[in-house]
Design an enzyme around this catalytic site. Sequence first.
Site, PDB file in Angstrom:
ATOM      1  N   ASP A  21       0.829  -1.206   0.000  1.00 54.85           N
ATOM      2  CA  ASP A  21       0.000   0.000   0.000  1.00 54.85           C
ATOM      3  C   ASP A  21       0.865   1.258   0.000  1.00 54.85           C
ATOM      4  O   ASP A  21       1.981   1.249   0.532  1.00 54.85           O
ATOM      5  CB  ASP A  21      -0.903  -0.030   1.248  1.00 54.85           C
ATOM      6  CG  ASP A  21      -2.077   0.923   1.121  1.00 54.85           C
ATOM      7  OD1 ASP A  21      -2.318   1.453   0.021  1.00 54.85           O
ATOM      8  OD2 ASP A  21      -2.766   1.140   2.138  1.00 54.85           O
ATOM      9  N   HIS A  38       3.043   3.344  -8.890  1.00 54.39           N
ATOM     10  CA  HIS A  38       2.852   1.924  -9.211  1.00 54.39           C
ATOM     11  C   HIS A  38       4.101   1.362  -9.898  1.00 54.39           C
ATOM     12  O   HIS A  38       4.522   0.246  -9.624  1.00 54.39           O
ATOM     13  CB  HIS A  38       1.621   1.734 -10.099  1.00 54.39           C
ATOM     14  CG  HIS A  38       0.328   2.084  -9.419  1.00 54.39           C
ATOM     15  ND1 HIS A  38       0.025   1.671  -8.137  1.00 54.39           N
ATOM     16  CD2 HIS A  38      -0.739   2.826  -9.822  1.00 54.39           C
ATOM     17  CE1 HIS A  38      -1.182   2.126  -7.796  1.00 54.39           C
ATOM     18  NE2 HIS A  38      -1.653   2.836  -8.796  1.00 54.39           N
ATOM     19  N   LEU A 132      10.735 -20.689  -4.716  1.00 58.42           N
ATOM     20  CA  LEU A 132       9.671 -19.828  -4.162  1.00 58.42           C
ATOM     21  C   LEU A 132       8.402 -19.883  -5.009  1.00 58.42           C
ATOM     22  O   LEU A 132       8.470 -19.834  -6.244  1.00 58.42           O
ATOM     23  CB  LEU A 132      10.176 -18.374  -4.118  1.00 58.42           C
ATOM     24  CG  LEU A 132       9.144 -17.313  -3.717  1.00 58.42           C
ATOM     25  CD1 LEU A 132       8.837 -17.394  -2.225  1.00 58.42           C
ATOM     26  CD2 LEU A 132       9.644 -15.916  -4.065  1.00 58.42           C
TER      27      LEU A 132
HETATM   28  C1  FPP Z   1      -1.622   0.238  -3.518  1.00 54.33           C
HETATM   29  O1  FPP Z   1      -1.252   1.572  -3.574  1.00 54.33           O
HETATM   30  C2  FPP Z   1      -1.148  -0.488  -4.682  1.00 54.33           C
HETATM   31  C3  FPP Z   1      -1.915  -1.030  -5.662  1.00 54.33           C
HETATM   32  C4  FPP Z   1      -3.387  -0.956  -5.673  1.00 54.33           C
HETATM   33  C5  FPP Z   1      -1.344  -1.705  -6.820  1.00 54.33           C
HETATM   34  C6  FPP Z   1      -0.061  -2.400  -6.529  1.00 54.33           C
HETATM   35  C7  FPP Z   1       0.444  -2.998  -7.762  1.00 54.33           C
HETATM   36  C8  FPP Z   1       1.759  -3.059  -8.077  1.00 54.33           C
HETATM   37  C9  FPP Z   1       2.847  -2.526  -7.250  1.00 54.33           C
HETATM   38  C10 FPP Z   1       2.124  -3.778  -9.302  1.00 54.33           C
HETATM   39  C11 FPP Z   1       2.370  -5.181  -8.881  1.00 54.33           C
HETATM   40  C12 FPP Z   1       2.968  -5.940  -9.953  1.00 54.33           C
HETATM   41  C13 FPP Z   1       3.145  -7.279  -9.873  1.00 54.33           C
HETATM   42  C14 FPP Z   1       3.665  -8.024 -11.023  1.00 54.33           C
HETATM   43  C15 FPP Z   1       2.787  -8.008  -8.651  1.00 54.33           C
HETATM   44  P1  FPP Z   1      -2.376   2.680  -3.649  1.00 54.33           P
HETATM   45  O2  FPP Z   1      -2.567   3.048  -5.069  1.00 54.33           O
HETATM   46  O3  FPP Z   1      -3.589   2.192  -2.941  1.00 54.33           O
HETATM   47  O4  FPP Z   1      -1.696   3.850  -2.863  1.00 54.33           O
HETATM   48  P2  FPP Z   1      -2.425   4.963  -1.987  1.00 54.33           P
HETATM   49  O5  FPP Z   1      -3.134   4.258  -0.893  1.00 54.33           O
HETATM   50  O6  FPP Z   1      -1.280   5.787  -1.504  1.00 54.33           O
HETATM   51  O7  FPP Z   1      -3.340   5.712  -2.906  1.00 54.33           O
END
Ligand code: FPP
Length: 232
Positions: A21, A38, A132
């Site tokens: 997060d 992201h 893993l």
């Molecule tokens: C939360 O941050 C994150 C997500 C909803 C997406 C996470 C996805 C990735 C990091 C890509 C993953 C890739 C692979 C291959 C696993 P948020 O957008 O909710 O952040 P905020 O709470 O600060 O708005």
Amino acid sequence: MGYKEQIQKDRIPRHIAIIMDGNGRWAKRQGLARMFGHRQGVETVHCITEAAAELGVEYLTLYAFSTENWNRPKEEVDALMTLLVDTIAKETPTLMKNNIRLQTIGDISRLPQATHDKFVACIEQTSSNTGLRLVIALSYSARWEIIYATQQIADAVKKGNMLVEDINEETISSYLTTAQIPDPDLLIRTSGELRISNFLLWQLAYAELYFTDCLWPEFTNEDFYHAIVDYQ
Ligand code: FPP
């Protein structure tokens, strides 16, 4: 002494689950669009996956896209789906090199075709790897999973294939999307939120919960080792 040196090698958590997060907040702090967060988050995924494999963690489950995330603005959802496709394309050789097997949990039938197909191909390509197990939760929510399992169990009873009195913990576990996966020993959530957010509600029953204020794009291997030392 760093946290890595403090880790007891004979007490590594078998299964670590992570709620990644804070990507959006990290980007906002730099004055950047959310997608930069992201993209930086993917770099963290790469580092933490390698660190987990090196330590001998057996299962690493990452909450990449929740059922609720479909409600985000269309541009962000589309960009995330493209990022997932690009990441899988780029990282498949890394998974092969590190003997990592990819798996998904969640309703992947909801994914756009290109994203769906890329994951299915990578799951197939890495299926013989024995190191893993990297489990990506995609279009996943625990309540969705529990409803789906309940429907299947009710159907088995209705068809006479199961007795109501035979339904126990093992039955329910075996109908969840994590049927072949042991329950997490440790849950890590970044960004300071103290919530489970509809993630692995059944499976986390006995897990240790570790929360850190660190935002996911800035979460380092050292932070990961710290969480494991705290767990131990
Ligand atoms: C939360 O941050 C994150 C997500 C909803 C997406 C996470 C996805 C990735 C990091 C890509 C993953 C890739 C692979 C291959 C696993 P948020 O957008 O909710 O952040 P905020 O709470 O600060 O708005």
